[in-house]
Scaffold this active site. Structure first.
Site, PDB file in Angstrom:
ATOM      1  N   ASP A 403       0.860  -1.179   0.000  1.00 48.83           N
ATOM      2  CA  ASP A 403       0.000   0.000   0.000  1.00 48.83           C
ATOM      3  C   ASP A 403       0.902   1.236   0.000  1.00 48.83           C
ATOM      4  OD1 ASP A 403      -2.336   1.581   0.305  1.00 48.83           O
ATOM      5  OD2 ASP A 403      -1.971   1.680   2.452  1.00 48.83           O
ATOM      6  N   GLU A 492      -2.993  21.588  -0.377  1.00 46.75           N
ATOM      7  CA  GLU A 492      -3.570  22.916  -0.177  1.00 46.75           C
ATOM      8  C   GLU A 492      -3.158  23.466   1.183  1.00 46.75           C
ATOM      9  OE1 GLU A 492      -7.374  24.009  -2.040  1.00 46.75           O
ATOM     10  OE2 GLU A 492      -5.495  24.466  -3.031  1.00 46.75           O
ATOM     11  N   PHE A 533     -10.709  22.865 -10.242  1.00 46.55           N
ATOM     12  CA  PHE A 533      -9.727  21.838 -10.603  1.00 46.55           C
ATOM     13  C   PHE A 533     -10.447  20.555 -11.028  1.00 46.55           C
ATOM     14  CE2 PHE A 533      -7.969  17.867  -8.991  1.00 46.55           C
ATOM     15  CZ  PHE A 533      -6.756  17.810  -9.638  1.00 46.55           C
ATOM     16  N   THR A 669      -2.482   1.174  -4.824  1.00 43.63           N
ATOM     17  CA  THR A 669      -3.026   2.289  -4.056  1.00 43.63           C
ATOM     18  C   THR A 669      -4.353   2.740  -4.630  1.00 43.63           C
ATOM     19  OG1 THR A 669      -2.612   4.567  -3.348  1.00 43.63           O
ATOM     20  CG2 THR A 669      -1.670   3.907  -5.451  1.00 43.63           C
ATOM     21  N   GLY A 670      -5.182   3.269  -3.779  1.00 43.01           N
ATOM     22  CA  GLY A 670      -6.432   3.859  -4.223  1.00 43.01           C
ATOM     23  C   GLY A 670      -6.284   5.306  -4.610  1.00 43.01           C
ATOM     24  N   ASP A 671      -5.069   5.837  -4.511  1.00 48.22           N
ATOM     25  CA  ASP A 671      -4.833   7.251  -4.797  1.00 48.22           C
ATOM     26  C   ASP A 671      -4.713   7.497  -6.292  1.00 48.22           C
ATOM     27  OD1 ASP A 671      -4.528   9.882  -4.108  1.00 48.22           O
ATOM     28  OD2 ASP A 671      -3.002   9.484  -2.598  1.00 48.22           O
ATOM     29  N   ARG A 770      -5.875   3.818  -8.161  1.00 46.39           N
ATOM     30  CA  ARG A 770      -7.336   3.845  -8.122  1.00 46.39           C
ATOM     31  C   ARG A 770      -7.926   2.440  -8.025  1.00 46.39           C
ATOM     32  NH1 ARG A 770      -9.110   8.176  -6.467  1.00 46.39           N
ATOM     33  NH2 ARG A 770     -11.077   8.010  -7.578  1.00 46.39           N
ATOM     34  N   ASN A 799      -8.441  -1.124   4.206  1.00 48.64           N
ATOM     35  CA  ASN A 799      -8.497  -1.355   2.767  1.00 48.64           C
ATOM     36  C   ASN A 799      -7.426  -2.331   2.299  1.00 48.64           C
ATOM     37  OD1 ASN A 799      -6.660   0.734   3.489  1.00 48.64           O
ATOM     38  ND2 ASN A 799      -6.420   1.247   1.340  1.00 48.64           N
ATOM     39  N   ASP A 800      -6.495  -2.691   3.163  1.00 49.05           N
ATOM     40  CA  ASP A 800      -5.435  -3.641   2.805  1.00 49.05           C
ATOM     41  C   ASP A 800      -5.699  -5.048   3.339  1.00 49.05           C
ATOM     42  OD1 ASP A 800      -3.908  -1.481   1.685  1.00 49.05           O
ATOM     43  OD2 ASP A 800      -3.370  -0.915   3.724  1.00 49.05           O
TER      44      ASP A 800
END
EC number: 7.6.2.1
Length: 1128
Positions: A403, A492, A533, A669-671, A770, A799-800
């Protein structure tokens, strides 16, 4: 949501009625064996395998999947027949019971931990609407149709429809890092009708809406359904749903209607079942037991047939003994001889080996727990081996699936450097362009950014900082004398914090204004438009009017989209691009900042078209994108920022060592892809000389001529990046496989899977973005299925869990995201960097020890007990044992136990330091070099040769009754053979075991003295034993002395010749261009700008425009930043 009537789709059969438990409890659905169960699951979860009733039968069922246990039960059953028994049956039942009990207790302890975790989760408190008021109850009490009240920082107990919240327009901010790995805040919004109508506890208690939606499924990012209430139907989608496991952030209170509970929730649908894990050696041992048993039966059959023929010949030759054989026949004698030999030779698969196995596994697990090099003193977390049966598998790992968030990174963003107007600011030496275009060395420690801001003589720097304070979607709230920031993403947050620390403080915002403090002067800007964005635009902009009436556009985004929209090449653009290259080489996340000034006429014309585009019914998004594109042209470059996404300590070095050990690391990864790529470069998983192969490029590669049905073979320097959609839409890839002639969808899917795995495994590294928790497990399963490789999964969040359960070895990181991953893991570590020691040291040692233990145990068993077969040729094939019962019972348990046990516990070919210095040594385990069928065959031949030598040298010596005391009886012969074989084994296993040889000699002498006092004191017998010992050991010791260090020397020589430089986070090699600069620091969700401009996320109004007055700037300790990573 809308109030337009829309009929419920006929496929939707999941109906939820609010505040109606009785309705849901009476609904049933079919189950197995024509039974039925409740349609709607309760919210209590159960991840444990056993309970009080199922533990004994289920655990025994699992244990008897081991072929050895079945074999031992078979031998015990044979021993119950007196006619063929050699030992009482209960003497074998006791060690088997001990073995089963040890393993059962180990499984029980593991399951008790799961029960405790389940109890803790099911006992979490939550508020459930009961009657007309909310009452505190447990998670396990939540039912479908209940209305639940959640508070800030609380976890969502079930999948719920958001009804309303305390935020404006019933917004709700959630953190989903425990589900998809993304740490940026996401917003959910209730339907307008529920937001307006459900304003009190009484209205919530009277709410009787009906939700019709899809059946429970594992699709994390999608939801389709409708709400029917008061005669109107409202559409529902994923933006209205709060998933179980999300954490409520920046929202005081919200209310939700439970749609899916317990195992019906999406996160639980993504959690796989607990599977019993077996190592490669375990599976090989099962096959060897079958092979040995078949050989044993074949040998017993041959000896039994020989026994029948011998009996027939004996009876014919000695007819005067016919009275002794009148109740038997040669066939009957052969039958009993067969079972006698089967029992006699059954000790070749000794039960003591498996008991010793468990003890070695247990002690090696303690070595992992006690290793101070894997102890994380900061949080007092040691390494823990939660499973005691996978230690040798740690030395055979070929693929690691990791992950990203919380495993490789700390999820802490910090503003490190920037480049403004040809000047680099940061903690390093750099070059600066002078007014005369000359270059000079700048020491930023002397002329820092803060000093440059205070001098206030650089208008570009002022605009740069003003952009940081204005162009964002951060929300701010005043709480007393504190400003509480609510950032949608850590990127941000880092930028707004940087501007604040330099005197440009973001104070407040309304629907159409934003107020900042510029070096102590409060200024309010009118927000004319926010250009939001998204992942395609890779930028965001804000159009503002300053207090003087000047209209300016401020834009920030990836360099690939900003640089091509500049008015022209400015005097500092070349230098800025080189700065971008340098920042990217340091694996910093970069953003380009630009602005431009607009006239009133330009703005009026654009604004008119913008208003018209906003009211379009069709093509609104495309028209808005076109207007945004038109506005964001002819920009002036202000500078670039560089943000560091902090890695966990030692991650780059660990990945480098693992790669040298021929271990491939995949990041799942889900990113987003850009974030994952940047982390890939930062942790040295990706390097600058790699060719990045993205998902959209794979079809063209696989369909190229010449590789019609074969995947493209990439160079070792290639890397593949895939997104989760590949796993769901495999048909989109490699479409030419349909031309292969197969019409079976299952075969077609298998071909596509194999093509994907072959393509991915031919790359040096793979990053999958994703991906859902279930897709992570599917990727691991694909590699296991098509590559037959040993896999390891490491993660820290819920999630892992599925991935950790699916992999051959699961490692949980004891991080900030709870204990779900640790509870389901086989090994628990505090940091990713400890993985190198777990694998390269403990894993390699564990594999080495178990392999040597097996080789020596099989050798000593064959060497000592195969003499029974040779003795049968000289005893009329009567299955008479050569050795007495005590020697057979104690041979493996006592006489030869210590040497093999010490090898299994303490064997080290090289030290821990050298194991890390030469990670190439790890490849021995990956290639199964230390124990395989060839090694077993050699061990078998070695044991057979030792037994032949020991038996026939003694037989040769005892053929003539010679010696000082006329020693030549059967018992003396047995003692001589036993002693010769035993000493040969001891010398072979423990070279040179002087103390062990002496101890075993004394023990053997005492055990034999009462039966044959002259055997071990006769010089002739001693010379025979010495001769057997020399003949048995000299050849093997000579071969070992020459061959043992060869493989180690080859690997070390290769490692010294090809030793790579140590890992550095910076590279000093200048490059003219850098192809991966677009790893921009921007990861928050699309849509925040729309919330701001519509006023849906704002609480208060600000003062009138044009105010430009001094203000008291908040102190640094008065500004509190709230973001998921920092909120516990």
């Amino acid at each position: 949501g809308t109030g337009d009537p829309a009929p419920s789709p006929p496929a939707f059969t999941w109906e939820v009625q609010a505040n109606n438990r009785a309705h849901h409890e009476q609904l049933r659905k079919k189950s197995a064996f024509c039974l039925s169960k409740k349609k709607y699951a309760g919210n209590a979860i159960k991840t444990a395998k056993y309970n009080a009733l199922t533990f004994l039968p289920l655990n025994l069922y699992e244990q008897f999947h081991r072929m050895a246990n079945i074999y031992f039960v078979f031998v015990i059953l044979l021993q119950t027949f007196p006619e063929i028994s050699t030992l009482p049956w209960y003497t074998l039942l006791f060690p088997l019971s001990c073995l089963l009990t040890i393993r059962a207790l180990r499984d029980l302890m593991d399951d008790i931990g799961r029960h405790q975790s389940d109890r803790n989760i099911n006992s979490r408190p939550c508020e459930i609407l009961s009657g007309e008021s909310f009452r505190w109850q447990k998670w396990r009490d939540v039912c479908v149709g209940d209305i639940v009240r959640l508070h800030k920082d609380s976890l969502v107990p079930a999948d719920m429809l958001l009804l309303c919240s305390s935020e404006p327009s019933s917004l709700c901010y959630v953190e989903t890092s425990d589900i998809d790995g993304e740490t940026n805040l996401k917003f959910r919004q209730a339907l307008l009708v529920t937001h307006q109508e459900l304003t009190s506890e009484e209205s919530l208690a009277a709410f009787d809406g009906k939700v019709t939606c899809e059946e429970p499924n594992s699709r994390m990012h999608s939801f389709t359904g409708v709400l029917q209430w008061r005669g109107e139907t409202h559409a529902l989608d994923g933006e209205r749903i709060l998933l179980r496991g999300c954490k409520l952030r920046n929202t005081d209170t919200c209310y939700g209607l439970v749609i899916y509970a317990g195992f019906d929730s999406k996160i639980m649908r993504n959690c796989g079942k607990i599977k019993r894990k077996k190592t490669k050696l375990d599976r090989m041992m099962d096959r060897l037991v079958v092979i040995i048993f078949l050989v044993l039966l074949a040998t017993s059959l041959c000896l039994a047939i020989a026994s029948g023929f011998w009996a027939k010949m004996f009876q014919e030759k000695h007819s005067y003994l016919a009275a002794l054989y009148k109740h038997t026949t040669p066939a009957k004698q052969a039958f009993f001889s067969f079972w006698g030999f089967t029992i006699l030779l059954s000790v070749i698969i000794p039960m003591s080996m498996y008991i010793t196995f468990e003890f070695i596994y247990l002690v090696n697990s303690f070595f992992i727990n006690w290793d101070l090099e894997m102890y994380y003193a900061v949080k007092d977390i040691p390494a823990k081996a939660r499973s005691t049966s996978l230690n040798d598998q740690l030395g055979q790992v070929e693929y690691i699936f990791s992950d990203k968030t919380g495993t490789l990174t700390q999820n802490i963003m910090s503003f490190k450097k920037c480049c403004v107007n040809g000047t680099i600011y940061g903690k390093f030496w750099w070059w600066q362009v002078g007014r005369d275009c000359s270059w000079k060395m700048l020491d930023s420690n002397n002329v820092g950014l803060r000093e440059a801001v205070q001098q206030n003589n650089d208008p570009v720097l002022r605009e740069f900082l003003r952009l940081l304070a204005l162009c964002h979607t951060v929300m701010v709230e005043e709480r007393g004398d504190q400003l509480v920031y609510q950032a949608a993403s850590p990127d941000e947050e880092a930028l707004v914090l940087a501007a604040r620390s330099l005197g440009y403080v973001f104070l407040s915002r309304t629907q159409d204004t934003i107020t900042i403090s510029e070096m102590g002067v409060k200024r309010t800007y009118q927000v004319l438009a926010m250009l939001d964005f998204n992942s395609d635009r890779k930028r965001m902009s804000v159009l503002v009017r300053d207090p003087q009436g000047t209209i300016r556009l401020y834009t920030k985004g990836a360099d690939t989209v900003i640089l091509e929209r500049l008015r022209g090449r400015g005097p500092n653009q070349d230098f800025t691009e080189r700065a971008l290259d340098h920042f990217a080489e340091e694996t910093l996340r970069t953003l380009c900042l630009a602005s431009k000034e607009l006239s009133e006429a330009e703005y009026d014309e654009w604004s008119r078209r913008h208003r018209m585009a906003n009211i379009l019914l069709q093509g609104r998004a495309c028209e808005l994108d076109r207007l945004y594109e038109e506005m964001e042209q002819d920009l002036e470059l202000l500078g670039v920022t560089a943000i560091e996404d902090k890695l966990q300590e030692g991650v780059p070095e660990t990945i480098q060592l693992l790669k040298l050990g021929n271990i491939k690391v995949w990041v799942l990864t889900g990113d987003k892809q850009e974030t994952a790529m940047n982390v890939g470069y930062a942790c040295k998983l990706l390097t600058d000389d790699m060719e990045i192969l993205e998902e959209k490029e794979t079809p063209s590669l696989s369909t190229s001529p010449g590789v019609r049905f074969q995947p493209c073979v990439l160079s070792p320097k290639d890397t593949i990046l895939q997104t989760g959609e590949v796993l769901q839409k495999k048909g989109r890839l490699w479409q030419q496989l349909a031309c292969h002639g197969t019409t079976d969808p299952q075969e077609q899917g298998s071909l596509v899977e194999k093509a994907f795995v072959d393509l991915a495994t031919s790359c040096q590294a793979v990053i999958c973005c994703r991906v859902t928790p279930k897709q992570k497990a599917l990727i691991v399963q694909l590699v296991k299925k098509h590559k037959k490789a040993t896999t390891l999964a490491i993660g820290d969040g819920a999630n892992d869990v599925n991935m950790i359960k699916t992999a051959d070895i699961g490692v949980g990181i004891s991080g900030l995201e709870g204990v779900q991953a640790v509870q389901c893991s086989d090994y628990a570590l505090a940091q990713f960097c400890y993985l190198q020691r777990l694998l390269l040291v403990h894993g390699r040692w564990g594999y080495l020890r178990i392999c040597k233990f097996l080789r020596y145990f099989f050798y000593k068993t064959f060497a000592g007990l195969m003499t029974q077969i040779w003795f049968a040729f000289h005893s009329g094939f009567t299955a008479q044992p050569l050795y007495e019962g005590w020697f057979l019972a104690l041979y493996n348990v006592f006489y030869t136990a210590y040497p093999v046990l010490s090898v299994g516990l303490l064997e080290q070919d090289v030290s821990a330091k050298k194991s890390l210095w030469f990670p190439e040594l790890y490849t021995i385990g990956q290639q199964d070099k230390l124990f395989n069928y060839r090694i077993f065959s050699v061990t078998l031949l070695h044991g057979v040769s030792t037994s032949l030598t020991s038996f026939y040298i003694a037989l040769w010596a005892f053929e003539d009754h010679v010696g000082s005391r006329t020693v030549g009886d059967y018992e003396s012969f047995s003692v001589t053979v036993a002693t010769s074989a035993l000493l040969s084994v001891l010398v072979e296993v423990s070279t040179p075991p002087v103390s062990e040889l002496g101890m075993n000699w004394r023990l053997l002498a005492r055990m034999r003295a009462w039966r044959q006092p002259n055997a071990l004191t006769d010089p002739y017998i001693l010379l025979v034993v010495l001769l057997s010992l020399v003949v048995n050991t000299i050849p093997s010791l000579t071969i070992r002395s020459y061959n043992a260090p060869v493989s180690l020397q080859k690997i070390c020589w290769k490692a010294r010749r090809e030793l790579e430089p140590s890992v550095e986070l910076r590279t000093h090699v200048p490059r003219g261009s850098f192809h991966r600069r677009s790893s921009y620091a921007f990861s928050h969700q699309e849509g925040y700008a729309g919330l701001i401009t519509r006023g849906e996320s704002l609480r208060t109004k600000e003062p009138q425009l044009g105010e430009d007055r001094p203000c008291k700037q908040p102190r640094g300790d008065q500004i509190t930043i709230f973001y998921p990573h920092f909120c516990n």
